[in-house]
Design an enzyme around this catalytic site. Structure first.
Site, PDB file in Angstrom:
ATOM      1  N   ARG A  57     -10.554   5.361  -1.355  1.00 45.44           N
ATOM      2  CA  ARG A  57     -11.499   6.165  -0.561  1.00 45.44           C
ATOM      3  C   ARG A  57     -12.743   6.546  -1.361  1.00 45.44           C
ATOM      4  NH1 ARG A  57      -6.696   6.365   0.277  1.00 45.44           N
ATOM      5  NH2 ARG A  57      -5.759   6.420   2.333  1.00 45.44           N
ATOM      6  N   ALA A  84       0.826  -1.214   0.000  1.00 41.60           N
ATOM      7  CA  ALA A  84       0.000   0.000   0.000  1.00 41.60           C
ATOM      8  C   ALA A  84       0.856   1.258   0.000  1.00 41.60           C
ATOM      9  CB  ALA A  84      -0.886  -0.011   1.245  1.00 41.60           C
ATOM     10  N   TYR A  99      -7.000  20.599   3.300  1.00 41.49           N
ATOM     11  CA  TYR A  99      -6.392  19.817   4.377  1.00 41.49           C
ATOM     12  C   TYR A  99      -6.533  20.541   5.710  1.00 41.49           C
ATOM     13  CZ  TYR A  99      -3.076  17.216   7.141  1.00 41.49           C
ATOM     14  OH  TYR A  99      -2.516  16.463   8.133  1.00 41.49           O
ATOM     15  N   ILE A 120       0.517   3.808   2.006  1.00 46.11           N
ATOM     16  CA  ILE A 120       0.895   4.186   3.372  1.00 46.11           C
ATOM     17  C   ILE A 120       2.089   3.345   3.852  1.00 46.11           C
ATOM     18  CG2 ILE A 120      -0.863   2.671   4.431  1.00 46.11           C
ATOM     19  CD1 ILE A 120       0.325   6.053   5.828  1.00 46.11           C
ATOM     20  N   ALA A 121       2.154   2.108   3.390  1.00 47.29           N
ATOM     21  CA  ALA A 121       3.282   1.248   3.770  1.00 47.29           C
ATOM     22  C   ALA A 121       4.581   1.806   3.173  1.00 47.29           C
ATOM     23  CB  ALA A 121       3.043  -0.180   3.291  1.00 47.29           C
ATOM     24  N   TRP A 122       4.505   2.186   1.893  1.00 50.09           N
ATOM     25  CA  TRP A 122       5.701   2.703   1.210  1.00 50.09           C
ATOM     26  C   TRP A 122       6.172   4.025   1.819  1.00 50.09           C
ATOM     27  CZ3 TRP A 122       8.903   1.011  -2.736  1.00 50.09           C
ATOM     28  CH2 TRP A 122       9.722   1.972  -3.323  1.00 50.09           C
ATOM     29  N   THR A 135      -1.573  13.825  11.692  1.00 53.46           N
ATOM     30  CA  THR A 135      -0.556  13.269  10.779  1.00 53.46           C
ATOM     31  C   THR A 135       0.739  14.099  10.803  1.00 53.46           C
ATOM     32  OG1 THR A 135      -1.556  14.532   8.981  1.00 53.46           O
ATOM     33  CG2 THR A 135      -2.216  12.221   9.181  1.00 53.46           C
ATOM     34  N   LYS A 179      -6.397   1.314  10.202  1.00 52.56           N
ATOM     35  CA  LYS A 179      -7.702   1.823  10.635  1.00 52.56           C
ATOM     36  C   LYS A 179      -8.585   2.002   9.428  1.00 52.56           C
ATOM     37  CE  LYS A 179      -7.874   5.399   9.000  1.00 52.56           C
ATOM     38  NZ  LYS A 179      -7.713   5.915   7.608  1.00 52.56           N
TER      39      LYS A 179
END
Ligand SMILES: NC(=O)c1ccc[n+]([C@@H]2O[C@H](COP(=O)([O-])OP(=O)(O)OC[C@H]3O[C@@H](n4cnc5c(N)ncnc54)[C@H](OP(=O)(O)O)[C@@H]3O)[C@@H](O)[C@H]2O)c1
Length: 350
Positions: free
Chosen positions: A188, A36, A258, A38-40, A278, A120
């Site tokens: 999303r 994913a 944001y 987010i993992a990278w 974040t 999550k």
């Protein structure tokens, strides 16, 4: 430079003891299910730098993608998620899949005897979350929902200030997490993958309200907006009340500018924190307190919440209690009450 070339320690934290592994204890042997974004970007760089974790393998539906991740982070590439779960050199898995696939793969991982750090929200509804928590408990395995912001030391600093009485008696809590619109193919924006703002971002302000207002929150009302093209909810707001009558006003969205902050207003003052959910690892948080005598800024030490959650997960697995170490900002016991609040926001939405 690839990440395997330097095993860096997370930035020291002035607020909490660093959590090195016990002497002689090997790092938690971790596998990853899904290559994913987010993992990278976040989790795997932190895993490579975290002494209490040893990244063993990454799995993808696409063998070439797994190989690219494996080269970058210095581990094995596995083609197919089941294949990774069959490996007995892996003790625990990190699952950063789209929400709709969490339950299937959390269950498969638990049944394969692996501890699980799941992105999550852990599940799309409270009934599914409860089933998975029960399965982990019965299997004597640790199951953690990755609300990693709760592990950042900035929230402990806020709690200390509140205990010192900088706002007086808390009266209301306001939190917002909104992100700009992503392309239509993003997970999303896809209903069949569990997309939508309620599941993707509402959990942050809800979790923050739980962190500061405690157990027993009740959803009084909520609003959700929908996008007729993607058919997912793109944002909304919720009003909650604590048992002692403190009000929480929460805003969330995936089609907005944001914004990531919270504010606690009390009988004598107001405390606010930006970049609440974040913050990057090198960010120095700024807490602003305004009271009758004017405003005061508290500049805190930087902290790496990605490294923190991995360290806490590894220590929780090693402790063998089925719970995260105390003082880490999040408990396994929080998973189901949190999911019930998300369900209640959905149910009460207009
Ligand atoms: N804790 C945090 O701060 C944080 C931040 C961002 C996101 N997240 C969570 O992390 C998870 C992943 O988010 P992301 O933005 O990283 O998503 P992403 O880049 O789209 O990654 C999702 C991964 O899931 C796998 N996958 C399996 N079946 C899929 C399907 N049918 N369609 C699309 N992907 C599929 C893919 O891996 P393979 O192709 O390798 O199989 C894909 O790379 C979500 O649960 C999100 O809520 C958490």
């Amino acid at each position: 430079m690839t990440h395997r070339e330097g095993k860096l320690r997370a930035a020291p934290d002035a607020d909490e003891e660093a959590d090195p592994p016990e002497p002689g204890q090997p790092g938690l042997r971790l596998g990853v299910i899904g290559c994913a974004g987010i993992a990278w970007r976040r989790t795997l760089p932190a895993a490579v730098a975290e002494p209490s974790v040893r990244l063993v393998a990454v799995a993808s539906r696409d063998g070439d993608k797994a190989a690219r991740f494996a080269r970058e982070f210095g581990c094995s590439a596995v083609h197919g998620y089941e294949e990774l779960l069959r490996r007995d050199d892996i003790e625990a898995v990190y699952i950063p899949l789209p929400v709709a696939l969490h339950a299937e793969w959390i269950e498969a991982a638990l049944r394969a005897g692996k501890h699980v750090l799941a992105e999550k929200p852990l599940a799309p509804d409270a009934a599914t979350a409860a089933r998975l928590v029960d399965l982990a408990h019965a299997s004597r395995l640790l199951l953690v929902e990755n609300y990693m912001f709760t592990h950042h030391s900035q929230h402990r600093a806020v709690r200390r200030l509140l205990t010192e009485g900088v706002v007086g008696e808390p009266r209301s809590f306001a939190a917002a997490f909104t992100i700009p619109r992503l392309p239509p193919h993003d997970i999303r924006n896809r209903r069949e993958l569990g997309g939508g703002a309620l599941l993707d971002v509402a959990g942050y302000p809800i979790r923050a309200a739980e962190l500061f207002l405690g157990d027993g929150l009740e959803v009084v009302g909520s609003v959700l907006r929908h996008d007729p093209d993607t058919v997912v909810d793109t944002g909304g707001a919720a009003l909650l009340r604590s048992p002692s009558g403190v009000i929480a006003q929460l805003t969330f969205g995936i089609d907005d500018a944001y914004h990531s902050s919270y504010e606690i207003r009390g009988s004598t003052g107001r405390l606010s924190l930006g970049r609440a959910f974040t913050p990057p690892p090198d960010h120095r948080p700024l807490v602003r307190v305004e009271g009758p005598d004017g405003a005061r800024d508290h500049l805190l030490a930087a902290d790496d919440q990605f490294a923190r959650v991995l360290g806490a997960f590894a220590r929780g697995v090693r402790a063998g209690t089925g719970e995260l170490p105390s003082g880490t900002g999040h408990r396994v016991a929080d998973i189901v009450p949190h999911a019930r609040l998300v369900d209640a926001v959905r149910r009460s939405a207009r």
